[in-house]
Design a protein around this motif. Structure first.
Motif, mmCIF file in Angstrom:
data_model
loop_
_atom_site.group_PDB
_atom_site.id
_atom_site.type_symbol
_atom_site.label_atom_id
_atom_site.label_comp_id
_atom_site.label_asym_id
_atom_site.label_seq_id
_atom_site.Cartn_x
_atom_site.Cartn_y
_atom_site.Cartn_z
ATOM 1 N N ALA A 71 2.192 9.310 -5.839
ATOM 2 C CA ALA A 71 2.705 10.647 -5.523
ATOM 3 C C ALA A 71 3.804 11.054 -6.510
ATOM 4 O O ALA A 71 3.847 12.215 -6.950
ATOM 5 N N ALA A 72 4.679 10.113 -6.868
ATOM 6 C CA ALA A 72 5.738 10.415 -7.838
ATOM 7 C C ALA A 72 5.141 10.744 -9.201
ATOM 8 O O ALA A 72 5.584 11.681 -9.877
ATOM 9 N N ALA A 73 4.137 9.980 -9.613
ATOM 10 C CA ALA A 73 3.482 10.242 -10.898
ATOM 11 C C ALA A 73 2.788 11.599 -10.877
ATOM 12 O O ALA A 73 2.856 12.357 -11.854
ATOM 13 N N GLU A 74 2.135 11.926 -9.785
ATOM 14 C CA GLU A 74 1.450 13.218 -9.668
ATOM 15 C C GLU A 74 2.466 14.361 -9.712
ATOM 16 O O GLU A 74 2.242 15.377 -10.373
ATOM 17 N N ALA A 75 3.604 14.200 -9.032
ATOM 18 C CA ALA A 75 4.645 15.231 -9.045
ATOM 19 C C ALA A 75 5.199 15.413 -10.458
ATOM 20 O O ALA A 75 5.433 16.541 -10.903
ATOM 21 N N GLN A 76 5.373 14.316 -11.180
ATOM 22 C CA GLN A 76 5.867 14.391 -12.560
ATOM 23 C C GLN A 76 4.847 15.105 -13.455
ATOM 24 O O GLN A 76 5.212 15.922 -14.287
ATOM 25 N N ASN A 77 3.559 14.824 -13.264
ATOM 26 C CA ASN A 77 2.517 15.485 -14.048
ATOM 27 C C ASN A 77 2.496 16.991 -13.764
ATOM 28 O O ASN A 77 2.359 17.804 -14.675
ATOM 29 N N GLU A 86 0.841 -1.202 0.000
ATOM 30 C CA GLU A 86 0.000 0.000 0.000
ATOM 31 C C GLU A 86 0.875 1.250 0.000
ATOM 32 O O GLU A 86 0.607 2.211 -0.727
ATOM 33 N N ALA A 87 1.924 1.247 0.791
ATOM 34 C CA ALA A 87 2.841 2.394 0.853
ATOM 35 C C ALA A 87 3.560 2.582 -0.482
ATOM 36 O O ALA A 87 3.726 3.713 -0.950
ATOM 37 N N LYS A 88 3.977 1.463 -1.104
ATOM 38 C CA LYS A 88 4.630 1.550 -2.419
ATOM 39 C C LYS A 88 3.676 2.150 -3.441
ATOM 40 O O LYS A 88 4.065 3.001 -4.240
ATOM 41 N N SER A 89 2.439 1.699 -3.402
ATOM 42 C CA SER A 89 1.431 2.201 -4.336
ATOM 43 C C SER A 89 1.220 3.702 -4.160
ATOM 44 O O SER A 89 1.176 4.462 -5.125
#
Length: 183
Positions: free
Chosen positions: A48-54, A40-43
């Protein structure tokens, strides 16, 4: 309480009773729970990383667009100057063009107009094609309709004021007259 919920509660009670009697089962359940929490934490971290990249991509696109169109307001203001120069040159009579003093003065005005055109071209400001084109409400503003049999209805037959685009943005629509069927 549904049948599934009852079964889950019974299974949980059995698991607890078994865990008290067999510590390795309790340890196994604890490891499974920790693995689930880790997944769950990895997900969440990946999300969060994908959102930051977007967000980063959106900001870069906004920055690029802002710098690309930063001169739009200035270009819009310069269009009025271009209009005045074009009207001044169009108003010059042939008699005045023959005068030597006026010819030198006109040469300066024409050079200024050419330089302004070159500056527009360097910055992606282009004149919109109008006469003979079908009316495009995204680029043209119809000011009147002219009954004529020489052109298809909806075709631009006269341009009253040229329109301009800056790259893919409209700076000013062309003010035009559109053909309509006679009668």
């Amino acid at each position: 309480m549904t049948e599934d919920e009852k079964l889950r509660e019974e299974a949980e009670e059995i698991r607890k009773e078994t865990a008290e009697g067999a510590p390795e089962v309790a340890e196994h359940d604890r490891v499974a729970e920790l693995e689930r929490q880790l997944e769950e934490a990895k997900s969440k971290a990946l999300y969060a990383a994908a959102e930051a990249q977007n967000v980063r991509r959106r900001l870069e696109a906004d920055k690029e667009q802002a710098s690309s169109y930063a001169a739009a307001g200035f270009a819009r203001d310069m269009l009025a100057i271009k209009d005045h120069l074009d009207r001044a040159l169009a108003a010059v009579s042939d008699e005045l063009r023959a005068d030597k003093t006026a010819t030198q003065f006109l040469a300066g005005i024409e050079a200024t107009a050419r330089e302004l055109d070159a500056a527009f071209q360097r910055n992606g400001v282009v004149r919109i094609k109008s006469v003979g084109e079908p009316l495009d409400p995204h680029k043209h503003q119809a000011m009147m309709e002219i009954p004529t049999g020489d052109a298809e209805p909806g075709t631009i037959v006269e341009e009253m004021q040229p329109g301009y685009m800056m790259k893919d943005r409209l700076l000013r629509p062309a003010l035009v007259a559109v053909a309509k069927a006679p009668g």
